[in-house]
Design a protein around this motif. Structure first.
Motif, PDB file in Angstrom:
ATOM      1  N   LEU A 179      -8.389   0.202  -8.558  1.00 16.15           N
ATOM      2  CA  LEU A 179      -7.705   0.317  -7.261  1.00 16.15           C
ATOM      3  C   LEU A 179      -8.690   0.746  -6.183  1.00 16.15           C
ATOM      4  O   LEU A 179      -8.688   0.232  -5.062  1.00 16.15           O
ATOM      5  CB  LEU A 179      -6.576   1.348  -7.350  1.00 16.15           C
ATOM      6  CG  LEU A 179      -5.245   0.904  -7.924  1.00 16.15           C
ATOM      7  CD1 LEU A 179      -4.254   2.052  -7.893  1.00 16.15           C
ATOM      8  CD2 LEU A 179      -4.704  -0.269  -7.126  1.00 16.15           C
TER       9      LEU A 179
ATOM     10  N   LEU B 294       2.416   1.660  -3.349  1.00 15.08           N
ATOM     11  CA  LEU B 294       1.454   2.153  -4.327  1.00 15.08           C
ATOM     12  C   LEU B 294       1.243   3.656  -4.157  1.00 15.08           C
ATOM     13  O   LEU B 294       1.265   4.429  -5.127  1.00 15.08           O
ATOM     14  CB  LEU B 294       0.131   1.407  -4.114  1.00 15.08           C
ATOM     15  CG  LEU B 294      -0.768   1.239  -5.320  1.00 15.08           C
ATOM     16  CD1 LEU B 294       0.016   0.673  -6.480  1.00 15.08           C
ATOM     17  CD2 LEU B 294      -1.918   0.311  -4.956  1.00 15.08           C
TER      18      LEU B 294
ATOM     19  N   ASP C 180       0.819  -1.210   0.000  1.00 15.66           N
ATOM     20  CA  ASP C 180       0.000   0.000   0.000  1.00 15.66           C
ATOM     21  C   ASP C 180       0.848   1.253   0.000  1.00 15.66           C
ATOM     22  O   ASP C 180       0.587   2.212  -0.715  1.00 15.66           O
ATOM     23  CB  ASP C 180      -0.913  -0.003   1.218  1.00 15.66           C
ATOM     24  CG  ASP C 180      -2.284  -0.536   0.875  1.00 15.66           C
ATOM     25  OD1 ASP C 180      -3.060   0.235   0.285  1.00 15.66           O
ATOM     26  OD2 ASP C 180      -2.540  -1.722   1.167  1.00 15.66           O
TER      27      ASP C 180
ATOM     28  N   GLY D 281     -12.548  -6.597   5.663  1.00 19.36           N
ATOM     29  CA  GLY D 281     -11.619  -6.422   4.556  1.00 19.36           C
ATOM     30  C   GLY D 281     -10.300  -7.085   4.889  1.00 19.36           C
ATOM     31  O   GLY D 281      -9.883  -7.115   6.045  1.00 19.36           O
ATOM     32  N   THR D 282      -9.628  -7.600   3.866  1.00 16.78           N
ATOM     33  CA  THR D 282      -8.340  -8.231   4.139  1.00 16.78           C
ATOM     34  C   THR D 282      -7.191  -7.246   3.995  1.00 16.78           C
ATOM     35  O   THR D 282      -6.067  -7.556   4.369  1.00 16.78           O
ATOM     36  CB  THR D 282      -8.115  -9.416   3.173  1.00 16.78           C
ATOM     37  OG1 THR D 282      -8.415  -8.967   1.854  1.00 16.78           O
ATOM     38  CG2 THR D 282      -9.002 -10.582   3.530  1.00 16.78           C
ATOM     39  N   ASN D 283      -7.434  -6.069   3.443  1.00 15.78           N
ATOM     40  CA  ASN D 283      -6.387  -5.050   3.363  1.00 15.78           C
ATOM     41  C   ASN D 283      -6.396  -4.253   4.667  1.00 15.78           C
ATOM     42  O   ASN D 283      -7.222  -3.368   4.876  1.00 15.78           O
ATOM     43  CB  ASN D 283      -6.649  -4.132   2.173  1.00 15.78           C
ATOM     44  CG  ASN D 283      -5.597  -3.053   2.066  1.00 15.78           C
ATOM     45  OD1 ASN D 283      -4.664  -3.004   2.866  1.00 15.78           O
ATOM     46  ND2 ASN D 283      -5.743  -2.202   1.079  1.00 15.78           N
TER      47      ASN D 283
ATOM     48  N   GLY E 132      -9.918  -1.816  -3.011  1.00 13.55           N
ATOM     49  CA  GLY E 132      -9.154  -1.325  -1.864  1.00 13.55           C
ATOM     50  C   GLY E 132      -9.402  -2.044  -0.567  1.00 13.55           C
ATOM     51  O   GLY E 132      -8.502  -2.177   0.250  1.00 13.55           O
ATOM     52  N   HIS E 133     -10.626  -2.545  -0.391  1.00 13.63           N
ATOM     53  CA  HIS E 133     -10.924  -3.094   0.921  1.00 13.63           C
ATOM     54  C   HIS E 133     -10.182  -4.401   1.180  1.00 13.63           C
ATOM     55  O   HIS E 133      -9.897  -4.730   2.320  1.00 13.63           O
ATOM     56  CB  HIS E 133     -12.437  -3.314   1.043  1.00 13.63           C
ATOM     57  CG  HIS E 133     -12.932  -3.080   2.419  1.00 13.63           C
ATOM     58  ND1 HIS E 133     -12.530  -2.004   3.186  1.00 13.63           N
ATOM     59  CD2 HIS E 133     -13.803  -3.764   3.187  1.00 13.63           C
ATOM     60  CE1 HIS E 133     -13.122  -2.052   4.351  1.00 13.63           C
ATOM     61  NE2 HIS E 133     -13.912  -3.116   4.392  1.00 13.63           N
ATOM     62  N   ASN E 134      -9.869  -5.111   0.112  1.00 12.73           N
ATOM     63  CA  ASN E 134      -9.239  -6.413   0.309  1.00 12.73           C
ATOM     64  C   ASN E 134      -7.835  -6.530  -0.269  1.00 12.73           C
ATOM     65  O   ASN E 134      -7.084  -7.400   0.117  1.00 12.73           O
ATOM     66  CB  ASN E 134     -10.112  -7.508  -0.292  1.00 12.73           C
ATOM     67  CG  ASN E 134     -11.383  -7.680   0.498  1.00 12.73           C
ATOM     68  OD1 ASN E 134     -11.336  -7.772   1.720  1.00 12.73           O
ATOM     69  ND2 ASN E 134     -12.513  -7.686  -0.180  1.00 12.73           N
ATOM     70  N   LEU E 135      -7.508  -5.658  -1.198  1.00 14.06           N
ATOM     71  CA  LEU E 135      -6.179  -5.691  -1.815  1.00 14.06           C
ATOM     72  C   LEU E 135      -5.612  -4.280  -1.757  1.00 14.06           C
ATOM     73  O   LEU E 135      -6.336  -3.325  -1.498  1.00 14.06           O
ATOM     74  CB  LEU E 135      -6.301  -6.153  -3.279  1.00 14.06           C
ATOM     75  CG  LEU E 135      -6.758  -7.599  -3.473  1.00 14.06           C
ATOM     76  CD1 LEU E 135      -7.145  -7.844  -4.915  1.00 14.06           C
ATOM     77  CD2 LEU E 135      -5.660  -8.552  -3.041  1.00 14.06           C
ATOM     78  N   PRO E 136      -4.308  -4.144  -2.036  1.00 12.23           N
ATOM     79  CA  PRO E 136      -3.740  -2.786  -1.998  1.00 12.23           C
ATOM     80  C   PRO E 136      -4.543  -1.829  -2.869  1.00 12.23           C
ATOM     81  O   PRO E 136      -4.946  -2.182  -3.974  1.00 12.23           O
ATOM     82  CB  PRO E 136      -2.337  -2.988  -2.555  1.00 12.23           C
ATOM     83  CG  PRO E 136      -2.005  -4.378  -2.169  1.00 12.23           C
ATOM     84  CD  PRO E 136      -3.272  -5.151  -2.199  1.00 12.23           C
ATOM     85  N   GLY E 137      -4.783  -0.651  -2.367  1.00 18.10           N
ATOM     86  CA  GLY E 137      -5.574   0.337  -3.101  1.00 18.10           C
ATOM     87  C   GLY E 137      -6.433   1.112  -2.125  1.00 18.10           C
ATOM     88  O   GLY E 137      -6.100   1.211  -0.953  1.00 18.10           O
TER      89      GLY E 137
ATOM     90  N   ASN F 265      -6.280  -0.378   4.583  1.00 19.98           N
ATOM     91  CA  ASN F 265      -7.526   0.272   4.186  1.00 19.98           C
ATOM     92  C   ASN F 265      -8.599   0.131   5.255  1.00 19.98           C
ATOM     93  O   ASN F 265      -9.366   1.064   5.512  1.00 19.98           O
ATOM     94  CB  ASN F 265      -8.007  -0.333   2.868  1.00 19.98           C
ATOM     95  CG  ASN F 265      -9.098   0.499   2.236  1.00 19.98           C
ATOM     96  OD1 ASN F 265     -10.258   0.239   2.447  1.00 19.98           O
ATOM     97  ND2 ASN F 265      -8.709   1.543   1.520  1.00 19.98           N
TER      98      ASN F 265
END
Lengths: 798, 154
Positions: free
Chosen positions: B24, A661, A658, A739-741, B28-33, A744
């Motif tokens: 993106l 990015l 992240d 969420g898995t991120n 975003g919630h699950n992957l980079p972004g 975020n």
């Protein structure tokens, strides 16, 4: 019976509400607003009397995470002070209505006076340190407005500023002291708290915690400095006489009943907590010194209000000294004299106001024989003046006698140099008698030349001091009445041990009685030599700067002003680049200094970086060097981007996608914006001055060093366990936010409020830029005739 | 910078960047972004247009509307649109925060549901945080573009 929270908070809030409404009141009532103010004060007084029988602490949370609460304690000491403030408040408002007849700015005057009374009531009743500080500073602020009431007058502005600087500066010491106490409370009470009641209840543990951390003496000194600034103790006493430029009702309120006593009040409050050998040495010495210096200066005064102001400083010294002595009599002297002093000093100020109003002069040399024209005023002044002198059986005598007993007892126990305490107290009391007689002299004898026409004062002017003098007379005749009503419980709240106050006229000769006799007889004997004494004190005042406190105040203020006048243009020269270098350099230097003090230099044990990271960072270093040596803007910007992209790759290698990015996207955007700007800039650098180059190099090295050290100190090693916060977020991200991120989820779920704040920052930045550019365009359109366009780079060509 | 190479590149790159930006944002919630990164990327696409063409191009070339010759940059239709995006974003952010309070949760509470059996995607997660993130996206886009266009026109 515990006090009623609603009633107590109403008492504190009512004056503020009235202050907010006072412009409306003034429009409706005109000069009778004073009577409305008196009603408000009377309401506060009435509500306070309903709480006389209740003792205890009530409150609601305010900042629960720091254990800060809107918390009030009702006990004898707070009640005594609050009753004095509101009771004298009633009289001062009535007096103001007559005294301020025909003046300008009355709406502001009454608003400030009401808010002032509210702040005093707040200090008296608050038992949360943060709340105490808040009200403490509010009193300083309101007094600033009141002292500077005549805004067109230079002297008024000067004095208001002086009072503000001294008392608010003292308030900052108080803030520091409160923080130290809160730190100690963490050890003693098991958690950060600002609850003064809890601290006082666990005095033993608090003292032990303070001693253990080595904070006892710093906290003590800070508290004493704050109280000394507020209560005009030597060497900070100089603001008090200057504050005399305020309207007389303000002087009476400020100097007799309330604000200057806040320091004394707080010393009394903390006395059970901080009493120790250091406390006695510092506070008692300070108080007695102030008592002596104030009395001497009062003897030399030529103006009625000046005399009263110095005498106030002297009497405040008496109270402080009383609280300084760690014996039963000391606390009794301090608490009882707080009441007595208010009862005699407030009418004296009001009398001085009447004389100034009706005879048109405040000069002691021009006034004499006024009792014929102002018989009632003279009688009031007689009672109050003799009480100030401490002549038995007037009320001032009893509390001064208690101080003598305390001083004698301490000296008797300690011996040696401690005998100076009773000696100084007696000498100061001799001068007290002298200046009291000097004040009273304006009513007796023959009329003097410059004043011929003296009017009769209206009832609204005479009644308030008469009421106070009557109260003083009641206390004089039957002191036990006042003791039973309120003083005994006040003494209990400030005492370090058991205290049972008994006062009365002495029946047999004891050393303190002898001291009193010496003071009174010595005073009468010394009175004929007042002129010579005053000349002697005056000669002392003419000595060079460092000795005269107002001298070094002036010196400090002028030096600070001229230094900042020179320093300002250096920092603030209108060139954006200068601002950036100052901010960056100062911020980095401060951060480095902070690291140096707090953590010392970090140890570096081997690099331990994988090959890929080394390669990426090496490219970044090469790019950084290339930025410096680039000959054109385009080359510079492009090489800078290489540096930025290398950082992004570093983030990828460090498993922070992240971050990488974000870095990539921002870097791209910055590159594009640079390209946009470059269209307008010259393609090549002009020649730079060597000095500017050296300065910029210095700043960049400083910033780099700061960033380097900060990362070294704060980043965790690669093998370290995740912190509790980190593992909480990792574990809770999926069940809690879905969420898995994790990054975020933190941004939008766990810490969405932070994100909202940041969005507001971005919005404000955008709006600020819009406004700035709009204003500039408008100024150019309307300001000058020429439509010539300014250079795009704002004249700051690189 | 309005060279042919630049313009051709921009023509190809901008749509890709915009699609990437939206992708993106959505993932975003699950992957980079996420809203911020997606927003900045969208801004980058717009600035690229800006560098290659100019501010009026969005009006005349893309939307096929006449450009009104306005006196100042503030009334320029595109800049007004940026400001609206900024305000709309703020409204969405605050609205999504207040929405939680309507059902008795604290301000800014988010929730999510999993939908099973959706065609093609099979399982879809709907998170209310996406609405919040949309607000973030719009605020970032609106404010940065306002700043860039106003400052660069100076």
């Amino acid at each position: 019976m515990p006090p009623d929270l609603t009633v107590v908070s109403t008492i504190v809030a009512l004056p503020f509400v009235a202050a907010a409404l006072s412009p409306l009141l003034y429009r409706a009532l005109g000069e009778r607003t004073g009577y409305a103010g008196a009603l408000v004060a009377a309401a506060c007084f009435g509500l306070l009397t309903t709480q006389v029988d209740s003792h205890g602490t009530v409150g609601t949370p305010w900042v629960p995470s720091l254990d800060v609460g809107v918390q009030f304690t009702v006990d004898g000491w707070g009640l005594l002070f609050a009753l004095l403030a509101s009771g004298i408040g009633v009289l001062v408002f009535v007096y103001s209505a007559a005294y301020m007849h025909g003046e300008d700015g009355l709406a502001r005057y009454y608003a400030a006076l009401l808010a002032f009374m509210g702040s005093i009531l707040g200090v008296a009743l608050a038992s949360d340190l943060v709340l105490v500080f808040l009200f403490w500073e509010l009193t300083s602020l309101c007094s600033f407005v009141l002292i500077g009431h005549y805004t067109d007058d230079d002297e008024s502005r000067y004095s208001a500023r002086m009072a503000m600087v001294v008392t608010v500066g003292g308030g900052l010491c108080l803030l520091a002291a409160l923080l130290l106490l809160a730190v100690a409370a963490r050890g003693a009470l098991g958690g950060v708290t600002f609850d003064l009641t809890a601290m006082l209840a666990n005095g033993e543990a608090m003292r032990a915690a303070l001693r253990e951390t080595g904070l006892f003496v710093p906290a003590l000194v800070l508290v004493v400095v704050a109280a000394a600034a507020k209560s005009a103790q030597v060497p900070l006493h100089f603001w008090l006489p200057n504050a005399m430029v305020a309207p007389t009702p303000v002087s009476a309120f400020l100097h007799s009943a309330t604000m200057v006593k806040v320091g004394v009040y707080f010393l009394g409050r903390l006395r059970p907590l901080l009493a120790s050998d250091e406390w006695t040495l510092l506070v008692a010495t300070l108080g007695l010194l102030t008592m002596l210096v104030g009395a001497l200066l009062a003897v030399a005064a030529t103006d009625t209000k000046e005399l009263l102001a110095y005498s106030t400083a002297s009497h405040l010294g008496l109270m402080v000294a009383g609280f300084g002595f760690d014996v039963v009599y000391g606390g009794e002297a301090g608490a009882f004299h707080l009441l007595n002093h208010a009862l005699f000093k407030a009418p004296l100020f009001l009398v001085a106001g009447i004389v100034a109003h009706e005879a048109g002069s405040r000069s002691l040399e021009a006034l004499g024989g006024l009792w014929r024209d102002l018989p009632l005023t003279a009688a009031v002044a007689g009672v109050a003046g003799l009480s100030m002198a401490g002549i038995p059986p007037f009320n001032g005598f009893y509390s001064k006698e208690l101080l003598f007993e305390a001083a004698y007892e301490v000296a008797h126990e300690a011996g040696g140099l401690a005998w100076l305490y009773p000696a100084v107290a007696t000498i100061a009391s001799v001068f007290t008698v002298v200046y009291s007689l000097k004040f009273l002299a304006m009513f007796v004898g023959e009329r003097r030349a410059p004043v011929d026409d003296v009017h009769r004062p209206p009832v609204a002017l005479v009644a308030p001091p008469a009421v106070l003098a009557a109260a003083a007379a009641v206390v004089s005749i039957s002191p036990q009445l006042a003791v039973d009503a309120i003083v005994q419980s006040a003494v209990e709240a400030t005492a370090t041990g058991d205290a049972h106050l008994e006062v009365g006229l002495p029946t047999h000769l004891s050393p303190p009685v002898a001291m009193s006799a010496v003071a009174v007889l010595g005073g009468f004997a010394a009175y004929p030599f007042t002129g010579r004494l005053a000349a002697l004190v005056g000669r002392g005042l003419d000595t060079p700067l460092p000795v005269r406190p107002s001298g070094w105040y002036d010196w400090t203020v002028t030096t600070a002003t001229s230094a900042s006048a020179q320093f300002g243009p250096l920092v603030h020269n209108g060139v954006l680049r200068t601002y950036v270098s100052w901010v960056a350099a100062a911020g980095s230097a401060l951060a480095l200094a902070g690291f140096a003090v707090a953590a010392g230099l970090p140890a570096i044990d081997g690099l331990g970086a994988p090959l890929a990271v080394v390669v990426v960072l090496a490219v970044a270093v090469v790019a950084a060097v290339a930025v410096i040596t680039a000959s054109s803007h385009v080359a510079g910007v492009l090489t800078l981007s290489i540096l930025g992209f290398m950082l992004a790759i570093f983030f990828i290698l460090a498993s922070a996608p992240d971050l990488a990015l974000t870095q990539l996207v921002v870097e791209t955007l910055v590159l594009l914006i640079f390209l946009l700007v470059l269209q307008r800039l010259p393609s090549f650098y002009s020649d730079a001055r060597r000095l500017a180059l050296a300065r910029d190099a210095g700043v960049s090295v400083l910033v780099g060093a700061m960033a380097f050290v900060a990362v070294l100190l704060t980043a965790r090693g690669p093998g370290a366990d995740p912190t509790a916060v980190a593992s909480y977020y990792t574990e809770q991200a999926v069940p809690g936010g879905g969420g898995t991120n994790v990054v975020n989820v933190i941004l939008v779920d766990f810490r969405a409020f932070d994100t909202l704040g940041e969005l507001l920052v971005v919005t404000v930045a955008a709006l600020a830029i819009l406004v700035l550019v709009t204003m500039r365009t408008r100024a150019e359109e309307s300001g000058t005739e020429s439509t010539e366009e300014r250079p795009a780079d704002g004249g700051d060509a690189p | 910078m309005t060279t042919t190479i630049m313009r051709t590149t921009a023509r190809v790159v901008v749509p890709v960047v915009l699609v990437l930006s939206i992708s993106l944002f959505l993932q975003g919630h699950n992957l980079p972004g996420g809203g911020f990164i997606g927003g900045v990327l969208a801004v980058a696409a717009f600035v690229l247009i800006y560098v290659a063409y100019d501010l009026d191009y969005l009006e005349s070339g893309v939307l096929d509307r006449d450009v009104e010759p306005t006196t100042s940059i503030f009334e320029h239709r595109t800049v007004v649109a940026y400001r609206r995006a900024l305000l709309l974003g703020l409204v969405i952010v605050l609205g999504s925060g207040i929405a939680g309070t309507l059902v008795g949760e604290p301000f800014l509470t988010q929730d999510y549901v999993h939908l099973e059996g959706v065609p093609i995607y099979h399982e879809v997660e709907l998170a209310s945080a996406l609405v919040f993130d949309l607000g973030v996206f719009l605020v970032v886009v609106g404010s940065l573009l306002t700043i860039v266009s106003v400052v660069s026109s100076e």
